[in-house]
Design a protein around this motif. Sequence first.
Motif, short mmCIF file in Angstrom:
data_model
loop_
_atom_site.label_atom_id
_atom_site.label_comp_id
_atom_site.label_asym_id
_atom_site.label_seq_id
_atom_site.Cartn_x
_atom_site.Cartn_y
_atom_site.Cartn_z
N ALA A 150 -30.61 -47.61 -68.15
CA ALA A 150 -29.39 -46.80 -68.07
C ALA A 150 -29.33 -46.02 -66.75
O ALA A 150 -28.26 -45.89 -66.13
CB ALA A 150 -29.32 -45.83 -69.25
N LEU A 154 -26.33 -46.18 -63.82
CA LEU A 154 -25.63 -45.00 -63.31
C LEU A 154 -25.82 -44.85 -61.80
O LEU A 154 -24.89 -44.46 -61.09
CB LEU A 154 -26.13 -43.75 -64.04
N VAL A 187 -23.82 -36.56 -68.66
CA VAL A 187 -23.38 -37.84 -69.23
C VAL A 187 -23.84 -37.88 -70.68
O VAL A 187 -25.04 -37.83 -70.96
CB VAL A 187 -23.95 -39.03 -68.44
N PRO A 189 -23.82 -40.11 -73.98
CA PRO A 189 -23.56 -41.37 -74.67
C PRO A 189 -23.40 -41.14 -76.18
O PRO A 189 -23.82 -40.11 -76.70
CB PRO A 189 -24.81 -42.21 -74.37
N VAL A 212 -19.52 -41.31 -72.73
CA VAL A 212 -19.58 -42.74 -72.43
C VAL A 212 -19.98 -43.53 -73.68
O VAL A 212 -20.64 -43.01 -74.58
CB VAL A 212 -20.57 -43.04 -71.28
N HIS A 216 -22.28 -49.58 -73.61
CA HIS A 216 -22.07 -49.95 -72.22
C HIS A 216 -23.14 -49.38 -71.30
O HIS A 216 -23.36 -49.91 -70.21
CB HIS A 216 -20.68 -49.50 -71.76
N LEU A 217 -23.80 -48.31 -71.74
CA LEU A 217 -24.82 -47.68 -70.90
C LEU A 217 -26.21 -48.26 -71.13
O LEU A 217 -27.01 -48.33 -70.20
CB LEU A 217 -24.85 -46.17 -71.17
N ALA A 227 -19.02 -53.11 -68.93
CA ALA A 227 -19.67 -51.83 -68.70
C ALA A 227 -19.26 -51.13 -67.41
O ALA A 227 -18.97 -49.93 -67.45
CB ALA A 227 -21.18 -52.00 -68.76
N SER A 230 -15.81 -49.52 -67.84
CA SER A 230 -15.82 -48.49 -68.87
C SER A 230 -16.55 -47.23 -68.40
O SER A 230 -16.05 -46.10 -68.56
CB SER A 230 -16.48 -49.04 -70.14
N LEU A 231 -17.72 -47.40 -67.81
CA LEU A 231 -18.50 -46.25 -67.34
C LEU A 231 -17.80 -45.54 -66.20
O LEU A 231 -17.75 -44.30 -66.16
CB LEU A 231 -19.89 -46.71 -66.92
N LEU A 235 -16.68 -41.58 -66.08
CA LEU A 235 -17.17 -40.70 -65.03
C LEU A 235 -16.02 -40.11 -64.23
O LEU A 235 -16.02 -38.92 -63.88
CB LEU A 235 -18.11 -41.47 -64.11
#
Length: 240
Positions: A150, A154, A187, A189, A212, A216-217, A227, A230-231, A235
């Motif tokens: 993850a 990021l 962040v 999740p 999030v 996806h993470l 992902a 979406s992420l 953000l």
Amino acid sequence: MRVVSLVPSLTEAIAVSAPGALAGVTDWCTHPAGLAGVVRIGGTKNPDTAAIAALRPDLVIANEEENRQPDLDALRAAGLQVLVTEIRTLDQAFAELDRVLAGCGVRSRPDWLDAAEAAWADVTPDGPPVTAVVPVWRRPWMVLGRDTFAGDLLARLGVRNLYAGHAERYPRIPLDELNAARPDLVVLPDEPYRFTRDDGPEAFPGAPAALVDGRHLTWYGPSLAEAPRSLARALRAARR
């Protein structure tokens, strides 16, 4: 080919790439929906090894982080072949997905895997780099530390994990230390702990929260194609 998967994200990858191959999956294997006729064999940390052996699979798929060594040893002692993955970066994920699918008898690379690689190849950070803390649990608070899948995702999106240099991969951090961290954002999740926006202010006063999709993470499978978009969207919303 009969396969038992002890890794939820790899279960999804196998199910969509080798229909009918799965004989057993964990209770946490939620994707794809409707795994009809597939036996549930317990959790990732406490699988019923006797039930797995009774299924007589040709291959058991595991992960060095998700699954416990004593369970894997018990499966091997029962005469089963166990393929153990290690996935701590996106590049490792793509390589291990190729290995897992080949082991499950998939002869040609699935389109979704090519789409996932293409989606991440096009990723560029949206704006200047930002610092973040990424909780994975509370009571006690635990966050992403060093060397995590993850964290690698990021970083590719321009987010620098403040605990990426920690000696532990998932350190427990006292609340007063989190209060003093002062990240640009937090962040949050929705798995393994289902964080909500209300969880942020307690530990991160004043920091915007990016909510999030945990799949996806942290999942490596077909969701990788969705992902980055979406992420990045989550953000971007937090930074406005």
